[in-house]
Design a protein around this motif. Structure first.
Motif, short mmCIF file in Angstrom:
data_model
loop_
_atom_site.label_atom_id
_atom_site.label_comp_id
_atom_site.label_asym_id
_atom_site.label_seq_id
_atom_site.Cartn_x
_atom_site.Cartn_y
_atom_site.Cartn_z
N LEU A 102 0.83 -1.21 0.00
CA LEU A 102 0.00 0.00 0.00
C LEU A 102 0.86 1.25 0.00
CD1 LEU A 102 -2.82 -1.07 2.47
CD2 LEU A 102 -3.08 -0.61 0.02
N ASN A 103 1.95 1.25 0.74
CA ASN A 103 2.82 2.42 0.76
C ASN A 103 3.39 2.70 -0.62
OD1 ASN A 103 4.42 4.52 2.16
ND2 ASN A 103 6.14 3.21 1.60
N ARG A 104 3.86 1.65 -1.31
CA ARG A 104 4.37 1.82 -2.67
C ARG A 104 3.31 2.39 -3.59
NH1 ARG A 104 6.99 -4.20 -3.23
NH2 ARG A 104 8.87 -3.88 -1.98
N THR A 105 2.11 1.81 -3.49
CA THR A 105 1.03 2.21 -4.38
C THR A 105 0.58 3.64 -4.08
OG1 THR A 105 0.29 -0.10 -4.42
CG2 THR A 105 -1.23 1.56 -5.28
N PHE A 106 0.37 3.95 -2.81
CA PHE A 106 -0.06 5.30 -2.42
C PHE A 106 0.97 6.35 -2.85
CE2 PHE A 106 -2.73 3.64 1.39
CZ PHE A 106 -3.74 3.29 0.52
N LYS A 107 2.24 6.02 -2.72
CA LYS A 107 3.29 6.96 -3.09
C LYS A 107 3.22 7.31 -4.57
CE LYS A 107 8.30 7.61 -2.68
NZ LYS A 107 9.58 6.99 -2.21
N ARG A 108 3.00 6.29 -5.40
CA ARG A 108 2.92 6.53 -6.85
C ARG A 108 1.62 7.24 -7.22
NH1 ARG A 108 5.07 0.55 -7.09
NH2 ARG A 108 7.26 1.01 -6.75
N LEU A 109 0.53 6.86 -6.57
CA LEU A 109 -0.75 7.52 -6.83
C LEU A 109 -0.68 8.99 -6.42
CD1 LEU A 109 -3.31 4.82 -5.65
CD2 LEU A 109 -2.86 5.51 -8.00
N GLU A 110 -0.07 9.27 -5.28
CA GLU A 110 0.05 10.65 -4.80
C GLU A 110 0.79 11.52 -5.82
OE1 GLU A 110 -0.05 13.99 -2.15
OE2 GLU A 110 -1.19 12.13 -2.19
N ALA A 111 1.92 11.01 -6.31
CA ALA A 111 2.71 11.78 -7.29
C ALA A 111 1.93 12.01 -8.58
CB ALA A 111 4.02 11.05 -7.58
N LEU A 112 1.22 10.99 -9.04
CA LEU A 112 0.46 11.11 -10.28
C LEU A 112 -0.72 12.06 -10.11
CD1 LEU A 112 0.22 10.17 -13.20
CD2 LEU A 112 -1.15 8.24 -12.42
N LEU A 113 -1.42 11.96 -9.00
CA LEU A 113 -2.57 12.84 -8.74
C LEU A 113 -2.11 14.29 -8.62
CD1 LEU A 113 -4.57 10.64 -6.22
CD2 LEU A 113 -5.28 11.25 -8.54
N LYS A 114 -0.99 14.51 -7.98
CA LYS A 114 -0.45 15.87 -7.86
C LYS A 114 -0.17 16.46 -9.24
CE LYS A 114 3.31 18.47 -5.64
NZ LYS A 114 3.80 19.14 -6.87
N TYR A 115 0.42 15.65 -10.11
CA TYR A 115 0.72 16.09 -11.47
C TYR A 115 -0.56 16.41 -12.24
CZ TYR A 115 1.76 15.52 -16.45
OH TYR A 115 1.83 15.68 -17.81
N VAL A 116 -1.55 15.51 -12.20
CA VAL A 116 -2.79 15.72 -12.94
C VAL A 116 -3.55 16.92 -12.40
CG1 VAL A 116 -5.04 14.69 -13.51
CG2 VAL A 116 -2.97 13.28 -13.58
N ASN A 117 -3.53 17.10 -11.10
CA ASN A 117 -4.24 18.22 -10.47
C ASN A 117 -3.68 19.57 -10.92
OD1 ASN A 117 -6.16 19.40 -8.73
ND2 ASN A 117 -4.65 19.56 -7.09
N GLU A 118 -2.41 19.58 -11.28
CA GLU A 118 -1.77 20.82 -11.71
C GLU A 118 -1.95 21.11 -13.20
OE1 GLU A 118 2.22 20.18 -10.42
OE2 GLU A 118 1.79 20.64 -8.31
N LEU A 119 -2.58 20.17 -13.94
CA LEU A 119 -2.88 20.41 -15.36
C LEU A 119 -4.11 21.30 -15.45
CD1 LEU A 119 -2.30 16.77 -16.68
CD2 LEU A 119 -0.74 18.72 -16.88
N GLU A 120 -3.95 22.45 -16.00
CA GLU A 120 -4.96 23.51 -15.89
C GLU A 120 -6.32 23.14 -16.45
OE1 GLU A 120 -5.45 28.24 -17.12
OE2 GLU A 120 -3.53 27.22 -17.35
N ASP A 121 -6.38 22.53 -17.63
CA ASP A 121 -7.66 22.29 -18.30
C ASP A 121 -8.24 20.91 -18.04
OD1 ASP A 121 -7.57 24.82 -19.44
OD2 ASP A 121 -6.38 24.12 -21.14
N VAL A 122 -7.54 20.06 -17.31
CA VAL A 122 -7.96 18.67 -17.14
C VAL A 122 -8.96 18.55 -16.00
CG1 VAL A 122 -7.17 16.36 -16.47
CG2 VAL A 122 -5.86 17.70 -18.12
N ASN A 123 -9.98 17.72 -16.21
CA ASN A 123 -11.01 17.49 -15.21
C ASN A 123 -10.46 16.51 -14.16
OD1 ASN A 123 -13.29 16.80 -13.70
ND2 ASN A 123 -14.65 16.97 -15.47
N TYR A 124 -9.78 17.07 -13.18
CA TYR A 124 -9.10 16.28 -12.16
C TYR A 124 -10.09 15.43 -11.35
CZ TYR A 124 -6.70 15.40 -7.70
OH TYR A 124 -6.19 14.82 -6.57
#
Length: 554
Positions: free
Chosen positions: A225-247
């Protein structure tokens, strides 16, 4: 959260039993992770224990175990100023008795029995956490180790054995005599999420969904879970910062599919190919999530399982759902999750994209056609004779297609629509590839550093070096300054170091081998100069790159 540190302290405070406790849990429950990442800190901070963690992996004798305790206690502990002082005094005593440096070396190697006994005897007020003892196959050795620990408790030392109780395979009469009690390690989903919550802020508001998944699929392994959460966190942070994307639309799918992939890979031991397999049952299940089938996106799968992908390589940003597009919402969501107005407006945008919009993304167009048929077949909307399979080619021929070179493995589960989409995609690739390669080569002739190969993102995830002939590459290398050759070398090192090499770039292997042979010949004929220096670096880069493709197993 479960108060294991309190339970342990309470048992240790009861001097009517030996201060020896079993901390037991199932294989894969995350005991070691919990102990090293959380329990040790709790025991130190709340009760001021001096804690030493020891794994018995690889121990083959009692002397090995004693050596490990001595080295951990005297040579690695930062809190042991008193113990170090005593060790220095001991060394001084050795020298005074003319035993010299050989004896000191012998101490450090753990080979002098009397001295080792003295060092062990002087260990006191320590809490030793002993892990993996159940992995020792020799029952006699296990008993001897536990007996040695029991002897060390005479100096107010305490022992916590992290193990699988049933796997110890020791007589019950023996364990009941030496251990005061067993504490069963078992975290519920709330406890698990509470452990990780402070680190992963982008997962916080999805706690209920994540807990539900953990319970439903019994995914309690903390390390996984730690491995998975760590990767999900990084990916979600990146997607959330994409201006036009429906996060918000993507977030739930990323988390849910990421957890599913993690379970399949780490718990069920499935390969990447098995995870993304597209059997009929799986196709049927994803029909309502055409563009959101992330378990079929090979790059997403590889990212979740830790195959060295950057977050920027996982998705094609142009294909992610846009904030103000009800069409994208319709394609990514299931119909019943939409309001009446969202569904009606989404279908209106769907029809407009198929019938009226001229400049369309090629895969998205055929996905829309397929999805329209799906909605008709399942009685969500009435049939429209202008949008049936027999009219798709007529409609497609009126479009100006854009190809974003999608990384998704599959987005259309209906074979007839997928086949026609592939046909038009291949046609578009042929039409555009020639000009694209020609333009790229012209830019490389001017400067590698200023070319789109070096500066752009279009070629990060697909083979491109093999699109030029070896003769073209030779001409480029001969024409470049030593600076440009240096930048090309750095590009090669980075290209094959950070990506899923064999999977993506295997077509470039032959080109790299031929270029390597060419550069070797060039070096033989070059006088000492900056250019020869950078050619040397290029040779190393080509050798490194070729070997990555030759040996990587992804």
């Amino acid at each position: 959260m479960s108060d294991y540190h309190k339970q342990i302290h309470t048992l240790f405070s009861d001097d009517s039993f030996p201060p020896m406790i079993i901390f037991s849990g199932k294989w894969g429950a995350g005991k070691t992770y919990y102990v090293t990442e959380h329990l040790i800190e709790d025991l130190k901070n709340v009760y001021s224990y001096n804690v030493t963690y020891i794994s018995t992996m690889g121990i083959s004798s009692l002397d090995d175990f004693k050596d490990l305790i001595v080295s951990k206690r005297y040579l690695e502990k930062k809190h042991d100023s008193n113990g170090v002082s005593k060790l220095i005094e001991l060394f001084g005593s050795i020298e005074k008795n003319s035993l010299g440096n050989n004896a000191i070396t012998s101490v450090l190697k753990g080979s002098t029995g009397a001295i080792k006994h003295y060092m062990l005897k002087n260990i006191s007020n320590e809490l030793f956490i002993i892990d993996d003892i159940e992995r020792i196959e020799d029952c006699k050795l296990k008993k001897n180790i536990i007996g040695e620990c029991l002897r060390l408790t005479e100096n107010n030392n305490k022992f916590l054995f992290v193990t699988v109780d049933d796997e110890l395979k020791l007589d019950k009469s023996f364990t009941e005599k030496v251990f005061s009690d067993s504490i069963i390690f078992s975290l519920n989903s709330f406890d698990i999420f509470s452990i990780f919550k402070p680190k992963f802020v982008h997962l916080t508001d999805s706690q209920n969904h994540i807990e539900e998944f953990i319970n439903k699929h019994e995914l309690y392994n903390l390390r996984v879970l730690n491995r998975t959460f760590k990767r999900l966190e990084a990916l979600l942070k990146y997607v959330n910062e994409l201006e036009d994307v429906n996060y918000e639309l993507l977030k739930g799918k990323i988390i849910n599919d990421g957890l599913h992939i993690s379970k399949m890979y780490y718990i069920e031991n499935r390969t990447v190919n098995e995870i993304i397999s597209t059997d009929e049952d799986k196709k049927e299940k994803i029909k309502l999530k055409i563009r959101g089938s992330l378990t079929l996106n090979e790059l997403f799968v590889r990212y979740i399982i830790g195959r060295h992908l950057s977050v920027t390589d996982v998705f094609n940003v142009d294909e992610l759902p846009k904030k103000k597009s009800l069409l994208d919402t319709l394609l990514f969501e299931q119909p019943f999750s939409l309001s009446d107005s969202e569904f009606i407006r989404g279908v209106s945008e769907l029809k407009y994209y198929i019938l009226t919009e001229i400049n369309v993304e090629i895969r998205k167009f055929f996905e829309c056609c397929f999805y329209h048929e799906y909605l008709v077949d399942n009685s969500y909307i009435p049939k429209d004779e202008s949008i049936i399979f027999d009219t798709i080619r007529i409609l497609a021929d009126q479009k100006t297609f854009i190809n974003y070179r999608s990384n998704r493995s599959l987005s259309i589960s209906n074979p007839k629509y997928k086949d026609i989409a592939d046909e038009y995609i291949e046609k578009l690739d042929i039409e555009t590839a020639g000009k694209e390669i020609s333009d790229l080569y012209e830019s490389l002739q001017v400067s590698f550093k200023r070319s789109m190969l070096y500066m752009g993102n279009n070629y990060k995830t697909r083979p491109i070096l093999n699109k030029f002939t070896v003769t073209q590459w030779k001409s480029l290398i001969k024409g470049w300054t030593f600076n440009e050759i240096g930048y090309f070398s750095d590009y090669l090192f980075e290209r094959y170091r950070t990506f899923s090499h064999t999977y993506n770039f295997s077509e470039e292997k032959e080109t790299l081998e031929k270029l390597l042979n060419f550069v070797k010949l060039e070096l033989a004929n070059q006088p000492v100069s900056p250019k020869k220096g950078t050619l040397n670096r290029l040779e190393k880069a080509l050798y490194f790159s070729f070997n990555k493709l030759d040996t990587d197993n992804v």
